[in-house]
Design a protein around this motif. Structure first.
Motif, mmCIF file in Angstrom:
data_model
loop_
_atom_site.group_PDB
_atom_site.id
_atom_site.type_symbol
_atom_site.label_atom_id
_atom_site.label_comp_id
_atom_site.label_asym_id
_atom_site.label_seq_id
_atom_site.Cartn_x
_atom_site.Cartn_y
_atom_site.Cartn_z
ATOM 1 N N TYR A 244 0.847 -1.035 0.011
ATOM 2 C CA TYR A 244 0.020 -0.114 0.129
ATOM 3 C C TYR A 244 0.981 1.466 0.047
ATOM 4 O O TYR A 244 0.568 2.123 -0.859
ATOM 5 N N VAL A 245 1.648 1.297 0.939
ATOM 6 C CA VAL A 245 2.788 2.607 1.089
ATOM 7 C C VAL A 245 3.524 2.673 -0.056
ATOM 8 O O VAL A 245 3.625 3.796 -0.739
ATOM 9 N N GLY A 246 4.060 1.640 -0.525
ATOM 10 C CA GLY A 246 4.979 1.736 -1.788
ATOM 11 C C GLY A 246 4.347 1.784 -3.252
ATOM 12 O O GLY A 246 4.821 2.348 -4.151
ATOM 13 N N GLY A 247 3.433 0.678 -3.373
ATOM 14 C CA GLY A 247 3.010 0.295 -4.834
ATOM 15 C C GLY A 247 1.653 0.399 -5.081
ATOM 16 O O GLY A 247 1.024 0.238 -6.389
ATOM 17 N N MET A 248 0.700 0.971 -4.069
ATOM 18 C CA MET A 248 -0.687 1.292 -4.620
ATOM 19 C C MET A 248 -0.843 2.464 -4.998
ATOM 20 O O MET A 248 -1.394 3.520 -4.498
ATOM 21 N N GLY A 249 -0.835 2.963 -6.253
ATOM 22 C CA GLY A 249 -0.740 3.890 -6.858
ATOM 23 C C GLY A 249 0.478 4.354 -7.709
ATOM 24 O O GLY A 249 1.459 3.669 -7.428
ATOM 25 N N SER A 250 0.638 5.220 -8.290
ATOM 26 C CA SER A 250 1.840 5.864 -8.967
ATOM 27 C C SER A 250 2.678 6.698 -8.020
ATOM 28 O O SER A 250 2.363 7.014 -6.870
ATOM 29 N N ARG A 251 3.887 7.163 -8.271
ATOM 30 C CA ARG A 251 4.746 7.894 -7.435
ATOM 31 C C ARG A 251 3.891 9.059 -7.056
ATOM 32 O O ARG A 251 3.976 9.794 -5.932
ATOM 33 N N LYS A 252 3.331 9.712 -7.943
ATOM 34 C CA LYS A 252 2.598 11.121 -7.778
ATOM 35 C C LYS A 252 1.262 10.758 -6.975
ATOM 36 O O LYS A 252 0.603 11.785 -6.204
ATOM 37 N N GLN A 253 0.678 9.690 -7.176
ATOM 38 C CA GLN A 253 -0.559 9.444 -6.593
ATOM 39 C C GLN A 253 -0.867 8.158 -5.949
ATOM 40 O O GLN A 253 -1.394 7.180 -6.332
ATOM 41 N N ASN A 254 -0.344 8.106 -4.709
ATOM 42 C CA ASN A 254 -0.307 7.200 -3.775
ATOM 43 C C ASN A 254 -0.872 7.522 -2.384
ATOM 44 O O ASN A 254 -0.304 8.362 -1.584
ATOM 45 N N PHE A 255 -2.275 7.514 -2.196
ATOM 46 C CA PHE A 255 -2.746 8.234 -1.027
ATOM 47 C C PHE A 255 -2.160 7.644 0.190
ATOM 48 O O PHE A 255 -2.168 8.241 1.318
ATOM 49 N N TYR A 256 -1.875 6.162 0.202
ATOM 50 C CA TYR A 256 -1.586 5.852 1.463
ATOM 51 C C TYR A 256 0.111 6.081 1.788
ATOM 52 O O TYR A 256 0.218 6.230 2.852
ATOM 53 N N ASN A 257 0.727 6.335 0.669
ATOM 54 C CA ASN A 257 1.980 6.871 0.911
ATOM 55 C C ASN A 257 2.094 8.204 1.825
ATOM 56 O O ASN A 257 2.799 8.453 2.581
ATOM 57 N N ARG A 258 1.148 9.140 1.027
ATOM 58 C CA ARG A 258 1.053 10.418 1.808
ATOM 59 C C ARG A 258 0.583 10.388 3.115
ATOM 60 O O ARG A 258 0.897 11.156 3.972
ATOM 61 N N LEU A 259 -0.410 9.300 3.528
ATOM 62 C CA LEU A 259 -1.108 9.146 4.768
ATOM 63 C C LEU A 259 0.282 8.852 5.939
ATOM 64 O O LEU A 259 0.222 9.253 6.936
#
Length: 349
Positions: A244-259
């Motif tokens: 989730y933090v690393g791969g769920m979405g693109s580098r620019k659009q990963n909501f879990y990484n931002r969380l």
């Protein structure tokens, strides 16, 4: 604080066990059973099956994908499930992410907040059984200049108001969720960070609508694993968190990484994403801090889980949804029972 369970996705090889887990949760007095969908099993079919095999527990979609259905179809499904279950259905919605929305459903992932607001307005209007007409940026009903005319829903839901939840992560989505929904479905929630990462924007949305948090369901999902070795239990969830933090979405659009960044893990979140997107999933999992996993799961003995549950209740959680972990049905049922025991020990039941 109430307890729920989340069965996740159907079709992952544990379908028979999932039904048994739902039935045990029903017997133990859990409040709601959620099921998910992305690009595999759909949620409504699973929920209908679970509801037919249980007696009391509510069933809820966590989530039904907004890009997958026209809003009128979602209203039809919600009304039908509420009628079939005798008023046990909860409608959870979410916009998904750009990869699934555009790659699987062929729906452009643009203006997600505006799309969600219009979608909810149409669903709720349709379920009032008034003739449906709507003029918005994303939907216009009936289509202008054609043979369409306003039509009303013919099926009668069991209740006049079906509880509507939205899966929200970002501050703007959380604020809008507080304004237009009955509850928020949260993922990777930390009791220590819940105020700044979720409750503050939810409260702002409620205030915008002239409402308080009374009656609003704050509903995070947490994996629960029972055992003595907390470090070993946390390691089980490293690949899950890294995904989730690393791969769920693109580098620019990963909501879990931002969380994760909003929780204070800016450097770690960047490292996890760099390694995951470079194909080093093992390295990404190793880079996940133990504290991030421990703060977003319920791990350890019943006593330790009870302490964590108390922290979530004090933070403002109203329904704590558990994803009982285990490699066998017996392990998952034991985790379910531990959840009830922990609630009782904490004096929250």
């Amino acid at each position: 604080m109430r307890l729920g369970i989340n069965l996740g996705y159907w079709g992952a090889g544990m379908d028979g066990d999932n039904l048994a887990v739902a039935q045990e949760a029903d017997r133990l007095g859990y409040d709601v059973c959620w099921a998910a969908e992305a690009y595999g099993s759909d949620a409504p079919t699973v929920l209908a099956w679970v509801a037919a095999k249980t007696e009391r527990i509510d069933v809820g979609s966590a989530i039904m994908q907004i890009p997958a259905r026209q809003p009128a179809m979602t209203a039809m499904t919600a009304a039908t499930l509420d009628s079939l279950t005798g008023g046990r259905f909860r409608l959870g919605l979410g916009v998904s992410g750009p990869q699934v929305s555009e790659g699987w459903y062929g729906v452009k992932f643009d203006k997600p907040l505006a799309r969600t607001r219009e979608y909810v307005e149409i669903v709720r209007k349709a379920m009032t059984r008034e003739r449906l007409s709507y003029e918005g940026e994303h939907w216009t009903l009936p289509l202008p200049g054609g043979p369409g005319k306003p039509i009303k829903l013919t099926v009668h839901p069991q209740r006049e108001h079906i509880p509507l939840y939205i899966a929200a992560i970002g501050p703007k989505n959380l604020e809008q969720t507080g304004e237009i929904a009955d509850g928020a479905l949260l993922i990777f929630p930390s009791a220590e960070h819940l105020e700044e990462t979720a409750l503050r924007p939810l409260r702002a949305g409620r205030e915008k609508a002239g409402l308080t948090m009374d009656g609003f369901d704050v509903c995070p999902t947490l994996p629960l694993a029972l055992g003595d070795d907390v470090t070993a239990l946390a390691d089980v969830f490293r690949p899950y968190t890294a995904l989730y933090v690393g791969g769920m979405g693109s580098r620019k659009q990963n909501f879990y990484n931002r969380l994760a960044q909003r929780m204070g893990y800016e450097k770690e979140a960047a490292e996890i994403q760099d390694k995951y997107l470079a194909g080093d999933k093992t390295g990404a999992a190793a880079a996940v801090p133990h504290s991030l996993i421990d703060r977003t799961t319920l791990l350890g003995s019943v006593e330790r889980i009870a302490e964590r549950m108390t922290a979530y209740a004090e933070a403002g959680v109203t329904t704590l949804t558990l994803a009982p972990a285990g490699f066998t049905l017996d392990e998952r049922v034991a985790a379910l029972r531990a959840g009830v025991e922990a609630m009782e020990r904490a004096g929250l039941a």
